[in-house]
Write an enzyme that holds these catalytic residues in place. Sequence first.
Site, PDB file in Angstrom:
ATOM      1  NE  ARG A  51      19.968  41.448 -15.430  1.00  0.00           N
ATOM      2  CZ  ARG A  51      19.057  42.329 -15.780  1.00  0.00           C
ATOM      3  NH1 ARG A  51      19.038  42.791 -17.001  1.00  0.00           N
ATOM      4  NH2 ARG A  51      18.160  42.762 -14.934  1.00  0.00           N
ATOM      5  CE  LYS A 148       0.117  36.238 -10.695  1.00  0.00           C
ATOM      6  NZ  LYS A 148      -1.086  36.587 -10.013  1.00  0.00           N
ATOM      7  CG  HIS A 178       0.604  30.369  -5.946  1.00  0.00           C
ATOM      8  ND1 HIS A 178       0.635  31.489  -6.726  1.00  0.00           N
ATOM      9  CD2 HIS A 178      -0.004  30.729  -4.809  1.00  0.00           C
ATOM     10  CE1 HIS A 178       0.065  32.480  -6.081  1.00  0.00           C
ATOM     11  NE2 HIS A 178      -0.331  32.056  -4.921  1.00  0.00           N
ATOM     12  CE  LYS A 182      -3.307  29.256  -1.905  1.00  0.00           C
ATOM     13  NZ  LYS A 182      -2.394  29.438  -0.777  1.00  0.00           N
ATOM     14  CD  GLU A 216      -4.169  40.049  -2.968  1.00  0.00           C
ATOM     15  OE1 GLU A 216      -3.017  39.670  -2.847  1.00  0.00           O
ATOM     16  OE2 GLU A 216      -4.579  40.722  -3.937  1.00  0.00           O
ATOM     17  CG  ASP A 235      -2.349  40.341 -10.544  1.00  0.00           C
ATOM     18  OD1 ASP A 235      -1.314  39.861 -11.044  1.00  0.00           O
ATOM     19  OD2 ASP A 235      -2.482  40.561  -9.321  1.00  0.00           O
ATOM     20  CG  HIS A 240      -4.527  33.028  -8.940  1.00  0.00           C
ATOM     21  ND1 HIS A 240      -3.543  32.144  -9.291  1.00  0.00           N
ATOM     22  CD2 HIS A 240      -3.887  34.181  -8.648  1.00  0.00           C
ATOM     23  CE1 HIS A 240      -2.367  32.744  -9.214  1.00  0.00           C
ATOM     24  NE2 HIS A 240      -2.553  33.983  -8.832  1.00  0.00           N
ATOM     25  CE  LYS A 331      -3.237  43.662  -5.808  1.00  0.00           C
ATOM     26  NZ  LYS A 331      -2.746  42.561  -4.981  1.00  0.00           N
TER      27      LYS A 331
HETATM   28  P1  NAD Z   1      12.622  40.017  -9.682  1.00  0.00           P
HETATM   29  O1  NAD Z   1      12.691  41.264 -10.512  1.00  0.00           O
HETATM   30  O2  NAD Z   1      12.732  40.133  -8.202  1.00  0.00           O
HETATM   31  O3  NAD Z   1      13.792  39.034 -10.156  1.00  0.00           O
HETATM   32  C1  NAD Z   1      14.104  38.857 -11.504  1.00  0.00           C
HETATM   33  C2  NAD Z   1      15.253  37.865 -11.620  1.00  0.00           C
HETATM   34  O4  NAD Z   1      15.539  37.701 -13.010  1.00  0.00           O
HETATM   35  C3  NAD Z   1      16.563  38.313 -10.978  1.00  0.00           C
HETATM   36  O5  NAD Z   1      17.197  37.196 -10.399  1.00  0.00           O
HETATM   37  C4  NAD Z   1      17.385  38.827 -12.156  1.00  0.00           C
HETATM   38  O6  NAD Z   1      18.782  38.706 -11.972  1.00  0.00           O
HETATM   39  C5  NAD Z   1      16.934  37.877 -13.233  1.00  0.00           C
HETATM   40  N1  NAD Z   1      17.129  38.443 -14.568  1.00  0.00           N
HETATM   41  C6  NAD Z   1      16.571  39.564 -15.090  1.00  0.00           C
HETATM   42  N2  NAD Z   1      17.048  39.756 -16.359  1.00  0.00           N
HETATM   43  C7  NAD Z   1      17.889  38.726 -16.618  1.00  0.00           C
HETATM   44  C8  NAD Z   1      18.689  38.365 -17.741  1.00  0.00           C
HETATM   45  N3  NAD Z   1      18.732  39.105 -18.864  1.00  0.00           N
HETATM   46  N4  NAD Z   1      19.421  37.257 -17.655  1.00  0.00           N
HETATM   47  C9  NAD Z   1      19.417  36.492 -16.550  1.00  0.00           C
HETATM   48  N5  NAD Z   1      18.683  36.782 -15.452  1.00  0.00           N
HETATM   49  C10 NAD Z   1      17.943  37.890 -15.494  1.00  0.00           C
HETATM   50  O7  NAD Z   1      11.304  39.278 -10.137  1.00  0.00           O
HETATM   51  P2  NAD Z   1      10.422  38.233  -9.278  1.00  0.00           P
HETATM   52  O8  NAD Z   1       9.496  39.010  -8.423  1.00  0.00           O
HETATM   53  O9  NAD Z   1      11.307  37.249  -8.630  1.00  0.00           O
HETATM   54  O10 NAD Z   1       9.531  37.567 -10.415  1.00  0.00           O
HETATM   55  C11 NAD Z   1      10.020  36.600 -11.319  1.00  0.00           C
HETATM   56  C12 NAD Z   1       8.842  36.100 -12.167  1.00  0.00           C
HETATM   57  O11 NAD Z   1       7.890  35.473 -11.326  1.00  0.00           O
HETATM   58  C13 NAD Z   1       8.097  37.212 -12.898  1.00  0.00           C
HETATM   59  O12 NAD Z   1       7.603  36.699 -14.113  1.00  0.00           O
HETATM   60  C14 NAD Z   1       6.926  37.494 -11.971  1.00  0.00           C
HETATM   61  O13 NAD Z   1       5.818  38.016 -12.656  1.00  0.00           O
HETATM   62  C15 NAD Z   1       6.631  36.103 -11.455  1.00  0.00           C
HETATM   63  N6  NAD Z   1       5.953  36.077 -10.164  1.00  0.00           N
HETATM   64  C16 NAD Z   1       6.493  36.665  -9.074  1.00  0.00           C
HETATM   65  C17 NAD Z   1       5.836  36.593  -7.848  1.00  0.00           C
HETATM   66  C18 NAD Z   1       6.443  37.199  -6.602  1.00  0.00           C
HETATM   67  O14 NAD Z   1       5.870  37.023  -5.529  1.00  0.00           O
HETATM   68  N7  NAD Z   1       7.566  37.870  -6.674  1.00  0.00           N
HETATM   69  C19 NAD Z   1       4.602  35.942  -7.749  1.00  0.00           C
HETATM   70  C20 NAD Z   1       4.066  35.341  -8.890  1.00  0.00           C
HETATM   71  C21 NAD Z   1       4.747  35.418 -10.087  1.00  0.00           C
END
Ligand code: NAD
Length: 487
Positions: A51, A148, A178, A182, A216, A235, A240, A331
């Site tokens: 976005r 996820k 993920h 591993k 963790e 979660d 996992h 945790k």
């Molecule tokens: P985040 O909130 O940091 O990033 C979200 C991203 O989505 C941003 O780039 C934002 O610009 C984009 N976005 C949001 N609304 C949008 C829209 N309407 N149009 C286009 N882009 C849009 O989230 P994150 O932590 O990067 O997580 C992303 C996904 O991965 C989630 O489903 C989360 O559950 C999953 N996830 C994250 C992690 C982690 O370590 N961060 C681990 C496992 C799973």
Amino acid sequence: MVSRVIPVDEFDLVIFGGTGDLARRKILPGLFRRYCAGQMPPNARIIGAARSDYDDAGYRDLIRLAVAEFDADSAKDTAKLDGFLAQLSYVTVDARGTQGWDTLATLVRPDVVKAFYFSVGPGLFGDLAERLHLHEIADSASRIVVEKPFGRDLDSAKALNADLAAHFDETQIYRIDHYLGKETVQNLMAVRFGNVLFEPLWNSQYIDHIQITVAETVGVGGRGGYYDKSGAMRDMVQNHLMQLLCLIAMEPPNKFGPDAVRDEKLKVIRALEAVQAHHIVRGQYGPLADEQGYREDVENARSFTESFIAMKLHIANWRWAGTPFYLRTGKRLKAQSSEIAVVFKPAPHSIFDDETDTENNPKRNVLIIKLQPNEGMTLDVTIKEPGQGGMRLINVPLDMTFAEALGEGAQAPDAYERLIMDVIRGNQTLFMRGDEVEAAWGWTDPIIEGWQARSDVPKTYDSGSAGPEDALMLMHRDNRRWMEIKP
Ligand code: NAD
């Protein structure tokens, strides 16, 4: 021994959510390491799509900082980093609107492997799938990767599957867990099915029990709002731990191929017996010194969400009848450690008059598969204590730690790197199939509903401990003990 890099075909990888935490922390640093390893074709392209407003140069700056923050070592090679960043571009896209889609359609090439990584909340999966088709960006050979959480119960998982299935065939959908990427998890299959040594013993006749621990040290951190609605069961266990359980317990597939492996994993989930309420312990971490407890972390003084769970499971089939599986995750525990311990039965008759063979120091084989922090495997075997008079026995570990086996400087790809390359190769073996995810939720839902119906209150445990006392008792009642949680 230096690991071999198998080249992949030229690709366009679009990362929706390309500015988000996961993309910056894992996906892009991982891709950079593949670039450094020589696995990324020179004409491959990575397109960030999110976005926020960036141009290509601004996005490359963002990712340069991200790589420096999350993989400082690799980032030192600035020439390589420049080369990698030159393959990146960016489009501002609104998943729910019209902005950016026409531009994206002109950027994605028709004649290369096309993969779309949905690194956004699951609420956007359906919108992205629909627009990729509406704008004719994806075709029947394209792949989508989803993160996820894949739903929060069976109904929502079914709805997500239906949203994706409206535009993509199951063979195009890569649901990431993920843990499956591993190296050790894959090695578990190599050890089980590539040797004659283990498989004949891999059953309840020779295995006393199996423990799976994912511990963790961190608390819920900045994810409090999300976590409090989810808890350890949703979660960690549903995905996992369940995946690890499936790989350890499944029947040998006829080949290492996507459907053969996933069919066998699915059978394990379907064979799980309903868990009795007293075989589950839920916990919530309390405060420690100057660190606040769970309820303060999630800002919910009346939260009954679990940050710890331990459970005893049975798999109702011929192989595992009588061998319990103990799962535990939490945790703020005493160490960060993820491992599977396969505890074999003692030899049927001891010919040695060994006074050191006690309850505290039993002489038996234990295969430990360590996933974190250092991947590797050890097998405890019993030998004679060298140099001692008489026949005193000790257990010594046969160490198969990969860093040592592979040699100095060798580095196995991390889970995300490996899995993204599998997407480009079109190999779904290490990704969850839709029916697997639904079966896992189908098993999880009644347990969570039971807690809600009983207004179950989790036991408080000390931060930095091994979890609530009741979790220790779960094992003690069976005359067993948990492996120590240590790095
Ligand atoms: P985040 O909130 O940091 O990033 C979200 C991203 O989505 C941003 O780039 C934002 O610009 C984009 N976005 C949001 N609304 C949008 C829209 N309407 N149009 C286009 N882009 C849009 O989230 P994150 O932590 O990067 O997580 C992303 C996904 O991965 C989630 O489903 C989360 O559950 C999953 N996830 C994250 C992690 C982690 O370590 N961060 C681990 C496992 C799973």
